[in-house]
Design a protein around this motif. Sequence first.
Motif, PDB file in Angstrom:
ATOM      1  N   PRO A  41       0.801  -1.229   0.000  1.00 35.79           N
ATOM      2  CA  PRO A  41       0.000   0.000   0.000  1.00 35.79           C
ATOM      3  C   PRO A  41       0.833   1.278   0.000  1.00 35.79           C
ATOM      4  O   PRO A  41       0.410   2.290  -0.570  1.00 35.79           O
ATOM      5  CB  PRO A  41      -0.835  -0.135   1.274  1.00 35.79           C
ATOM      6  CG  PRO A  41      -0.999  -1.605   1.458  1.00 35.79           C
ATOM      7  CD  PRO A  41       0.310  -2.189   1.021  1.00 35.79           C
ATOM      8  N   VAL A  42       2.008   1.258   0.625  1.00 41.52           N
ATOM      9  CA  VAL A  42       2.825   2.478   0.649  1.00 41.52           C
ATOM     10  C   VAL A  42       3.190   2.913  -0.767  1.00 41.52           C
ATOM     11  O   VAL A  42       3.359   4.109  -1.025  1.00 41.52           O
ATOM     12  CB  VAL A  42       4.091   2.269   1.507  1.00 41.52           C
ATOM     13  CG1 VAL A  42       5.064   1.301   0.861  1.00 41.52           C
ATOM     14  CG2 VAL A  42       4.767   3.599   1.812  1.00 41.52           C
ATOM     15  N   TYR A  44       1.336   2.918  -3.543  1.00 44.41           N
ATOM     16  CA  TYR A  44       0.333   3.791  -4.169  1.00 44.41           C
ATOM     17  C   TYR A  44       0.061   5.035  -3.336  1.00 44.41           C
ATOM     18  O   TYR A  44      -0.391   6.068  -3.866  1.00 44.41           O
ATOM     19  CB  TYR A  44      -0.954   3.039  -4.527  1.00 44.41           C
ATOM     20  CG  TYR A  44      -1.777   2.476  -3.402  1.00 44.41           C
ATOM     21  CD1 TYR A  44      -2.590   3.292  -2.628  1.00 44.41           C
ATOM     22  CD2 TYR A  44      -1.813   1.113  -3.148  1.00 44.41           C
ATOM     23  CE1 TYR A  44      -3.383   2.773  -1.613  1.00 44.41           C
ATOM     24  CE2 TYR A  44      -2.595   0.574  -2.148  1.00 44.41           C
ATOM     25  CZ  TYR A  44      -3.381   1.414  -1.380  1.00 44.41           C
ATOM     26  OH  TYR A  44      -4.171   0.891  -0.380  1.00 44.41           O
ATOM     27  N   LYS A  45       0.338   4.991  -2.035  1.00 47.15           N
ATOM     28  CA  LYS A  45       0.221   6.212  -1.235  1.00 47.15           C
ATOM     29  C   LYS A  45       1.269   7.234  -1.648  1.00 47.15           C
ATOM     30  O   LYS A  45       0.994   8.443  -1.694  1.00 47.15           O
ATOM     31  CB  LYS A  45       0.343   5.874   0.248  1.00 47.15           C
ATOM     32  CG  LYS A  45      -0.851   5.087   0.774  1.00 47.15           C
ATOM     33  CD  LYS A  45      -0.682   4.662   2.222  1.00 47.15           C
ATOM     34  CE  LYS A  45      -1.867   3.819   2.687  1.00 47.15           C
ATOM     35  NZ  LYS A  45      -1.713   3.338   4.077  1.00 47.15           N
ATOM     36  N   GLU A  48       0.064   8.615  -5.035  1.00 49.60           N
ATOM     37  CA  GLU A  48      -1.031   9.568  -4.858  1.00 49.60           C
ATOM     38  C   GLU A  48      -0.544  10.909  -4.318  1.00 49.60           C
ATOM     39  O   GLU A  48      -1.281  11.896  -4.335  1.00 49.60           O
ATOM     40  CB  GLU A  48      -2.082   8.988  -3.904  1.00 49.60           C
ATOM     41  CG  GLU A  48      -2.824   7.778  -4.437  1.00 49.60           C
ATOM     42  CD  GLU A  48      -3.990   8.161  -5.342  1.00 49.60           C
ATOM     43  OE1 GLU A  48      -4.186   9.362  -5.586  1.00 49.60           O
ATOM     44  OE2 GLU A  48      -4.690   7.235  -5.799  1.00 49.60           O
ATOM     45  N   TYR A  50       0.432  11.356  -1.137  1.00 54.38           N
ATOM     46  CA  TYR A  50       0.074  11.499   0.274  1.00 54.38           C
ATOM     47  C   TYR A  50       1.291  11.638   1.183  1.00 54.38           C
ATOM     48  O   TYR A  50       1.187  12.166   2.285  1.00 54.38           O
ATOM     49  CB  TYR A  50      -0.760  10.299   0.737  1.00 54.38           C
ATOM     50  CG  TYR A  50      -2.103  10.166   0.066  1.00 54.38           C
ATOM     51  CD1 TYR A  50      -2.825  11.293  -0.335  1.00 54.38           C
ATOM     52  CD2 TYR A  50      -2.657   8.915  -0.161  1.00 54.38           C
ATOM     53  CE1 TYR A  50      -4.063  11.163  -0.961  1.00 54.38           C
ATOM     54  CE2 TYR A  50      -3.905   8.774  -0.779  1.00 54.38           C
ATOM     55  CZ  TYR A  50      -4.587   9.903  -1.175  1.00 54.38           C
ATOM     56  OH  TYR A  50      -5.804   9.760  -1.788  1.00 54.38           O
ATOM     57  N   LEU A  51       2.440  11.132   0.731  1.00 55.25           N
ATOM     58  CA  LEU A  51       3.613  11.119   1.602  1.00 55.25           C
ATOM     59  C   LEU A  51       4.650  12.168   1.205  1.00 55.25           C
ATOM     60  O   LEU A  51       5.790  12.126   1.673  1.00 55.25           O
ATOM     61  CB  LEU A  51       4.252   9.725   1.598  1.00 55.25           C
ATOM     62  CG  LEU A  51       3.341   8.598   2.096  1.00 55.25           C
ATOM     63  CD1 LEU A  51       4.102   7.284   2.157  1.00 55.25           C
ATOM     64  CD2 LEU A  51       2.753   8.916   3.465  1.00 55.25           C
ATOM     65  N   ALA A 240       0.247   2.810  11.552  1.00 54.32           N
ATOM     66  CA  ALA A 240      -0.572   3.703  10.749  1.00 54.32           C
ATOM     67  C   ALA A 240      -1.242   4.828  11.521  1.00 54.32           C
ATOM     68  O   ALA A 240      -1.906   5.664  10.917  1.00 54.32           O
ATOM     69  CB  ALA A 240      -1.653   2.888  10.019  1.00 54.32           C
ATOM     70  N   GLU A 295      -5.371  -1.798  -4.257  1.00 48.49           N
ATOM     71  CA  GLU A 295      -6.029  -0.579  -3.780  1.00 48.49           C
ATOM     72  C   GLU A 295      -7.481  -0.805  -3.379  1.00 48.49           C
ATOM     73  O   GLU A 295      -8.081   0.039  -2.710  1.00 48.49           O
ATOM     74  CB  GLU A 295      -5.923   0.511  -4.853  1.00 48.49           C
ATOM     75  CG  GLU A 295      -4.496   1.043  -5.003  1.00 48.49           C
ATOM     76  CD  GLU A 295      -4.332   1.986  -6.188  1.00 48.49           C
ATOM     77  OE1 GLU A 295      -5.102   2.967  -6.265  1.00 48.49           O
ATOM     78  OE2 GLU A 295      -3.438   1.747  -7.034  1.00 48.49           O
TER      79      GLU A 295
END
Length: 307
Positions: A41-42, A44-45, A48, A50-51, A240, A295
């Motif tokens: 998951p990291v 696609y984060k 996106e 997000y990070l 998380a 996802e």
Amino acid sequence: MKALVYSDFGGNDRFELTDREEPHAGPDTLVVRVVAAGINPVDYKIREGYLRGLIDTRLPVVPGWDVAGIVEKTGLDTPEFAVGDAVLAYARADIVENGSVAEFMPVPVRTATLKPEGLSFEDAAALPLAGLTALQTLERAGVGAGQTVLIHGAAGGVGSFGVQLARRLGARVVGTASERNHAYLRDLGAEPVVYGEGLVPAAREIAPDGFDVIIDFVGGSTLDSTPDLLADGGVVASIADARARTEFGGHYVWVRPNASQLGELAELVSAGELRVEIAATYPLDEAAAAYAALEEGHTRGKIVVTV
């Protein structure tokens, strides 16, 4: 070489399979011919956006930190490895750019370990990030024999390893999961409970005095039930939710590459003492579809891209 790439932050539609220059071997870097890549998951984060601010990226990016393959080139100072060695790695570099969902990947030597003969490349690729995350979280929380441990997200990629490793440490394990995964959790050695509404009374029925350790592998609202379930003096750890530390005085864990620990995990899998659950494998030219499946958020175990 062929690689899955995104050139801008955004959704799954940013991915394209394209030709890219093969990486070179830096002084302390291996070039690995990728046989299999684990996705997480990291990945696609980061895609996106997000990070941003936490992890530096250099576009265009090839995603993926989990890799299993064959050493193609060695750096100037990599005496631990030779061309032709089979290896696996949680190959997280300081800058996200050259990932594992490609035909070749540059791998920092400090992250790599030799692959045992009895370990398949697919299982090896599924192991690094998830296995190390589970191991390091349990260590940080001080999980040990005789404790009663609640693991949130117990049927996921990280949670599946967390259940097994906690049982190996001698803990009694209760795991949250959807009902369709309860038989799977029992097979891993956990007592399953359904997450969401009804969790607190169901978990309290199993552990009337509360849990010595609560492990969160999910995030979101998962820790909301903690005041009702944590035993006096109990420990909370999350990968998380920073509330584990700020609100409950526990631990917020970000997994670190550790070649020695990864080697130990690989040996456990090779010996049949640690189970790797692979939900699906996809070829490189369907890697975007692999991320789309990940996802959706309902995967039991790991998704692997084969190259």
